[in-house]
Motif scaffolding. Structure first.
Motif, short mmCIF file in Angstrom:
data_model
loop_
_atom_site.label_atom_id
_atom_site.label_comp_id
_atom_site.label_asym_id
_atom_site.label_seq_id
_atom_site.Cartn_x
_atom_site.Cartn_y
_atom_site.Cartn_z
N LEU A 101 11.05 17.39 2.11
CA LEU A 101 10.00 16.37 2.04
C LEU A 101 8.67 16.96 1.57
O LEU A 101 7.86 16.25 0.97
CB LEU A 101 9.84 15.70 3.40
CG LEU A 101 10.90 14.62 3.69
CD1 LEU A 101 10.93 14.26 5.17
CD2 LEU A 101 10.64 13.38 2.84
N LYS A 102 8.44 18.24 1.82
CA LYS A 102 7.24 18.88 1.27
C LYS A 102 7.30 18.92 -0.25
O LYS A 102 6.30 18.74 -0.94
CB LYS A 102 7.09 20.30 1.82
CG LYS A 102 6.62 20.35 3.27
CD LYS A 102 6.47 21.79 3.75
CE LYS A 102 6.01 21.85 5.20
NZ LYS A 102 5.93 23.24 5.70
N ASP A 103 8.53 19.13 -0.76
CA ASP A 103 8.70 19.19 -2.22
C ASP A 103 8.78 17.78 -2.81
O ASP A 103 8.26 17.54 -3.90
CB ASP A 103 9.98 19.96 -2.55
CG ASP A 103 10.24 20.02 -4.05
OD1 ASP A 103 9.59 20.84 -4.72
OD2 ASP A 103 11.08 19.23 -4.55
N SER A 104 9.46 16.87 -2.11
CA SER A 104 9.71 15.53 -2.64
C SER A 104 9.40 14.47 -1.58
O SER A 104 10.33 13.86 -1.01
CB SER A 104 11.18 15.41 -3.09
OG SER A 104 11.54 16.43 -4.00
N PRO A 105 8.13 14.24 -1.28
CA PRO A 105 7.78 13.31 -0.20
C PRO A 105 8.19 11.87 -0.49
O PRO A 105 8.19 11.04 0.42
CB PRO A 105 6.25 13.44 -0.10
CG PRO A 105 5.82 13.98 -1.42
CD PRO A 105 6.93 14.84 -1.91
N HIS A 129 6.70 10.08 7.92
CA HIS A 129 7.18 10.30 6.55
C HIS A 129 7.55 8.99 5.88
O HIS A 129 7.30 8.80 4.68
CB HIS A 129 8.39 11.24 6.56
CG HIS A 129 8.06 12.66 6.89
ND1 HIS A 129 7.38 13.49 6.01
CD2 HIS A 129 8.31 13.41 8.00
CE1 HIS A 129 7.23 14.69 6.56
NE2 HIS A 129 7.78 14.67 7.76
N TYR A 130 8.12 8.06 6.65
CA TYR A 130 8.47 6.76 6.09
C TYR A 130 7.22 6.04 5.59
O TYR A 130 7.20 5.49 4.48
CB TYR A 130 9.19 5.91 7.15
CG TYR A 130 9.27 4.45 6.80
CD1 TYR A 130 10.12 4.00 5.79
CD2 TYR A 130 8.46 3.52 7.45
CE1 TYR A 130 10.17 2.65 5.44
CE2 TYR A 130 8.51 2.18 7.11
CZ TYR A 130 9.36 1.74 6.11
OH TYR A 130 9.40 0.42 5.76
N LEU A 131 6.16 6.05 6.38
CA LEU A 131 4.92 5.36 5.99
C LEU A 131 4.25 6.03 4.80
O LEU A 131 3.44 5.40 4.10
CB LEU A 131 3.97 5.29 7.18
CG LEU A 131 4.43 4.39 8.33
CD1 LEU A 131 3.53 4.56 9.54
CD2 LEU A 131 4.46 2.93 7.89
N ASN A 132 4.56 7.31 4.55
CA ASN A 132 3.98 8.03 3.41
C ASN A 132 4.76 7.84 2.12
O ASN A 132 4.36 8.36 1.06
CB ASN A 132 3.88 9.52 3.72
CG ASN A 132 2.76 9.83 4.71
OD1 ASN A 132 1.75 9.11 4.76
ND2 ASN A 132 2.93 10.89 5.50
N LEU A 133 5.88 7.11 2.17
CA LEU A 133 6.62 6.82 0.94
C LEU A 133 5.77 5.97 0.01
O LEU A 133 4.91 5.21 0.46
CB LEU A 133 7.92 6.08 1.27
CG LEU A 133 9.02 6.90 1.96
CD1 LEU A 133 10.14 5.98 2.45
CD2 LEU A 133 9.59 7.96 1.02
#
Length: 402
Positions: A101-105, A129-133
């Protein structure tokens, strides 16, 4: 040219993986390796294939090799995380997914994988992480369905709660997946109440899923008949409701559902089929056999429906102690033989198997099939010499036979 071959084989692998055809994927990967052993995507392809085959150790090794050669890559970390999770190495799996996720958030599959992998007291990290999509509302279904698929109620709840911060509470999808979480946590009454509120507001294209989960809930609560009376378009959902009753071996509920259906939609085939199932469930094998045979004679049914009804009649004949007679009068003796043979074999009834094979010999010219069946009778008896002798005398199979 080799370069063109390499591209062609790579896309053959990709298409096979998309179709989940692992045999074809492995074959195409081998062809790619022959023309270009240094293709940079080969370790990643190997990881995909190994994960698809359940070869977790090899998948983890291939995914790690891909990352080592090409650097951090979200897709590579996803395959590594899947393999490590299956190997029970959860902490390492979580680390791999977080690095991905750091590479491909923006990678939805990584968010879903992390939601599932994290322990319950850390699930909210996946919600962040979901909200940062880039578009969390559009990604919601992809994330939450993966959580439902593995029956992870806590993961479903945190993703639903995260989406509630983005939209008003009257979105029916949120109630539907909240109901799924409650159903998985055995809070079935609350799940049913949520679904009753949600399905009138759901799009028509999605409503069937809401109603089927509602029927599952009510079946577990012993309230299936009342639920069936309440749902819209009951005719459309009769088969599902009846199958829920069958799953609980609840003959009275099935009979009550049939009475409702008979009043509203007198469909001869459906009623005949479930009448046979109900009698079979009640252990009334002779009556069930007759009901299956009656279903096979309903006008307008197709070949598959007739074959299903005939198979049911042979099964009931077996459990009712009338297998030999059922075979003798069978319309399709090949189907009768195969059905009865599987039942005798499951019960390890060597005498019944031998009698059935002898009965079938006068009606079948399939020497290969009869020989295999007889060899299995000897094998079940522990007489391996006799089994081998029969196998050695078998006629050769046809070239197109499996």
């Amino acid at each position: 040219p080799v370069e063109f071959d390499s591209v062609a084989h790579y896309w053959r692998v990709t298409i096979a993986l998309y179709r989940e055809d692992m045999d074809q994927a492995e074959s195409a990967a081998a062809a790619l390796r022959r023309v270009n052993q240094a293709h940079p995507m080969l370790p990643f392809i190997d990881a995909l294939v190994h994960n698809g085959r359940g070869r977790w150790e090899q998948a983890a090794a291939s995914a790690q090799l891909y990352i080592d050669q090409l650097g951090d890559d979200g897709a590579g970390y996803l395959q590594l995380g899947i393999a490590l999770e299956q190997l029970g190495r959860r902490a390492e799996a979580i680390e791999a997914l977080e690095r991905g996720l750091k590479d491909s958030p923006e990678m939805v599959e990584l968010v879903a994988g992390l939601a599932i992998a994290l322990p319950e007291d850390r699930k909210t990290e996946a919600a962040e992480h979901y909200l940062n999509l880039p578009s969390p509302v559009d990604a919601f279904w992809l994330v939450v369905e993966q959580c439902v698929e593995v029956y992870d109620a806590a993961a479903v709840r945190v993703i639903v709660d995260a989406r509630r911060t983005l939209e008003p509470d009257d979105v029916p999808d949120l109630d539907y997946y909240e109901a799924w979480a409650r159903y998985m946590q055995d809070d079935t009454t609350a799940a049913a109440e949520l679904l009753e509120k949600a399905w009138p507001r759901a799009p028509l294209s999605d409503r069937d899923a809401y109603i089927e989960l509602y029927l599952d809930c009510k079946g577990e609560l012993g309230e299936l008949v009342e639920a069936y009376r309440r749902i819209p378009d009951a005719r459309k959902h009769f088969d599902y409701a009846a199958d829920v009753a069958l799953s609980y071996e609840d003959a009275p509920t099935l009979a009550a559902l049939m009475d409702i259906y008979r009043e509203q939609h007198p469909d001869a085939w459906t009623l005949a089929a479930y009448d046979a199932k109900a009698r079979q469930l009640a252990g009334e094998y002779e009556q069930a056999q007759a009901a299956y045979l009656a279903a096979a004679e309903v006008d307008g049914i197709d070949v598959e429906q007739r074959a299903w009804a005939l198979e049911g009649s042979y099964i009931c004949a077996y459990y009712g102690g009338r297998a030999e007679l059922a075979y003798a009068v069978a319309f399709d003796r090949e189907q009768a033989f195969n059905t009865l043979w599987s039942l005798y074999f499951y019960d390890r009834d060597t005498e019944g198997l031998a009698s059935l094979v002898a009965q079938h010999q006068s009606h079948s010219d399939d020497g290969l099939g009869l020989g295999i069946a007889m060899s299995q009778v000897h094998e079940l008896r522990g007489d391996f010499d006799a089994a081998l002798a029969v196998m050695r005398d078998l006629p050769p199979p046809a070239e197109d036979s499996d």
